[in-house]
Design an enzyme around this catalytic site. Structure first.
Site, short mmCIF file in Angstrom:
data_model
loop_
_atom_site.label_atom_id
_atom_site.label_comp_id
_atom_site.label_asym_id
_atom_site.label_seq_id
_atom_site.Cartn_x
_atom_site.Cartn_y
_atom_site.Cartn_z
N GLY A 48 -44.67 34.22 9.31
CA GLY A 48 -45.19 33.46 10.45
C GLY A 48 -45.85 32.20 9.96
N ASN A 122 -48.62 42.68 14.14
CA ASN A 122 -47.23 42.33 13.83
C ASN A 122 -46.35 43.19 14.73
OD1 ASN A 122 -45.04 42.90 10.96
ND2 ASN A 122 -44.76 41.59 12.73
N GLY A 123 -45.56 42.55 15.57
CA GLY A 123 -44.69 43.30 16.48
C GLY A 123 -44.81 42.75 17.89
N CYS A 273 -36.96 48.18 11.50
CA CYS A 273 -36.04 47.08 11.83
C CYS A 273 -35.06 46.86 10.67
CB CYS A 273 -36.86 45.82 12.08
SG CYS A 273 -35.87 44.32 12.18
N TYR A 279 -32.85 40.13 6.14
CA TYR A 279 -33.32 38.74 6.13
C TYR A 279 -34.84 38.58 6.04
CZ TYR A 279 -34.53 34.18 8.08
OH TYR A 279 -35.09 32.96 8.29
FE1 SF4 Z 1 -35.23 43.72 16.70
FE2 SF4 Z 1 -32.74 43.93 15.74
FE3 SF4 Z 1 -34.85 44.46 14.19
FE4 SF4 Z 1 -34.22 46.14 16.18
S1 SF4 Z 1 -32.95 45.66 14.36
S2 SF4 Z 1 -36.27 45.41 15.66
S3 SF4 Z 1 -33.49 44.71 17.75
S4 SF4 Z 1 -34.30 42.47 15.06
#
Ligand code: SF4
Length: 527
Positions: A48, A122-123, A273, A279
């Protein structure tokens, strides 16, 4: 005629996904906790870049410093020197609920008279509006989901404090914030890795799906640390202890670390995630006990097996495409080479006012190495395609530099769905793969061939296939209920909107009979 693709009018050359924030906390009496927090935030800057802040306590009083900008812009020796204390939390922000303003910079702080607390998030919550409605919160009163959580905690603490003061053992000093967390956290839905502090303690929480990472570390000479990613531990010389479990609350006080399960077992469902591996996370991070860099190299290896092609050179799109390109080259036997130079000093967002300038914007970030490219058939490896606004001019640049063929390989599946868990992917209408087939995307980008890694290969590449991942932006399979539409401004109201039944005391701020939201904002403006 090639199909057209949607564009992001605000950031036409900025095709990267945006993280939702980095959080950090340290309790280390006798050590320079503000400086440690500064270093930790520096290591989390990639999560961020809109604002940065920290809260420091000397066990009696909390001081908060926050501002818009990078960590290095907000803090220097002059601002850090007076921040002495035994514990601190810090935050770097990219906004997903609530706009990018000073008011929404974190940590959020609440002064409750005899105590205060600070909160970094965060979130992104998915039931923000329902929570706000549940406590009768007027639009515009709080502007972010984090602010709303602070409000819920404050209300709970006020009630418990009143009960304690009339109770039999009024001399006890209860953990009011910890108690409030136990009652408030189960009401929250969506993604949240929180760090919090009162004057004496640090708290760390992960939502029951563990969408966003959070880990615990220990300093050699005493003290405990919480951080979004393990490199923030490394930079201050802390040892990685473990990841905070999904649904776990840890309390760090003078007695050490206490772990408290907060959520019922039926809500625990680990769904880290998957894009953290692709990434977002730093390559030197450890997630689910696996090296992120190693996982990215493995993605390239599996992609080479899945979608082979004859070519003269494999190259990655800097920075995040490089490890997968290395893996692709290794598995395919095609030589690895550097084809693009990244401008290390350019800011994240380059404002490009016209179509012609947009192509130049990409060139400001990435410039081809003609000697390496001319006359070659290239395999170009990138981590993801979101809107395609970077890849399209990039392919043109490579062809202008003399590439005879361009074969694009992507180390994530097509991104077809929005994220509600803290990543700014954009609306579905903006996502290239939500609107075009793979063949149409190939034609739009102007490449000779295009392949995305399959989801099962991507999960296999993490080395933690059974650990549980969110894959919703690829599959549309959301692990929790999600709201309809865009959630970024769910708590905001447009300037000029009339707000009925607004606090009567504000009536004097404006000439109109019914005060506007702008008037409410004036009353809240920091001085
Ligand atoms: Fe968001 Fe995709 Fe990560 Fe799931 S996988 S938290 S939808 S970026």
């Amino acid at each position: 005629m090639p199909p057209s693709a949607p564009e992001d009018p605000e950031h036409p050359t900025d095709d990267t996904l945006k993280e939702a924030c980095g959080v950090f906390g340290v309790r280390a009496p006798g050590q320079p906790v503000a400086h440690l927090t500064y270093l930790g935030l520096y290591a989390l800057q990639h999560r961020g870049q809109e604002s940065a802040g920290m809260a420091v306590s000397d066990l009696e009083e909390i001081t908060v410093v926050k501002d818009m900008g990078l960590v290095s812009t907000v803090f220097d020796e002059r601002t850090l020197a007076p921040l002495t204390g035994d514990l601190a939390i810090g935050h770097t922000r990219y906004s997903t609920t609530g706009n990018s303003t000073w008011r929404n910079a974190q940590p959020v702080y609440r002064d409750l008279g005899t105590m205060g607390f600070a909160l970094g998030h965060n979130g992104n919550l998915t039931n923000t509006r329902a929570l706000a409605d549940g406590i009768g919160m007027l639009p515009g009163t709080v502007a972010s989901d984090t602010d709303l959580v602070a409000e819920l905690l404050s209300l709970d603490i006020e009630v418990s404090r009143a009960e304690v003061s009339t109770g039999a053992d009024a001399s006890a000093v209860p953990d009011l914030l910890g108690s409030a967390l136990l009652r408030v956290l189960p009401r929250l839905e969506g993604a949240f890795s929180f760090v919090l502090m009162d004057e004496q303690r640090i708290y760390g929480v992960r939502d029951p799906n563990g969408f966003r990472p959070l880990c615990l570390g220990r300093l050699d000479n005493g003290g405990w640390v919480l951080a979004s990613e393990s490199p923030a531990l490394d930079v201050i010389g802390a040892h990685f202890v473990r990841e905070i479990d999904p649904g776990e609350l840890v309390v760090i006080d003078a007695d050490g670390v206490t772990s408290i399960p907060v959520f019922p077992a039926d809500r625990l469902n680990p769904k880290l995630c998957l894009f953290e591996f692709v990434y977002f996370a730093r390559p030197d991070s450890q997630l689910y006990g696996q090296s992120v860099h190693h996982a990215r190299v493995r993605m390239g290896e599996l992609l080479a097996e899945q979608a082979p092609v004859s070519a003269d050179m494999v190259m990655g799109v800097p920075e995040s495409g490089l490890p997968a390109a290395e893996g692709f080259a290794r598995a395919s036997g095609i030589p690895y080479g550097q084809g693009l130079v990244k401008n290390r000093y350019i800011g994240r967002t380059f404002i490009a006012p016209s179509q012609a300038m947009r192509a130049l914007g990409v060139r400001m970030k990435l410039n081809p190495l003609r000697d390496n490219i001319a006359g070659k058939r290239l395999v170009v490896v990138d981590d993801s395609i979101v809107r395609g606004t970077t890849q399209r001019p990039l392919v043109s640049m490579l062809r202008e530099a003399g590439a005879t063929e361009v074969h694009l390989r992507i180390s994530s599946p097509p991104v077809k769905h929005s994220c509600y868990y803290g990543i700014d992917i954009g609306n579905r209408s903006e996502l290239l793969a939500a609107n075009l087939s793979v063949e149409e995307i190939r034609a739009y980008l102007g490449v000779d061939s295009l392949a995305f890694i399959t989801l099962d290969r991507l999960v296999e590449a993490t080395g933690a296939a059974g650990a549980g991942f969110c894959t919703a932006c690829f599959t549309g399979d959301y692990p929790t209920p999600v709201p309809d539409g865009d959630t970024k401004a769910v708590l905001e109201v447009e300037s000029g909107d009339q707000v009925p039944n607004l606090l009567e005391g504000l009536a004097g701020l404006v000439d109109n009979d019914v005060p506007t939201v702008e008037a409410l904002r004036i009353s809240n403006r920091p001085t």
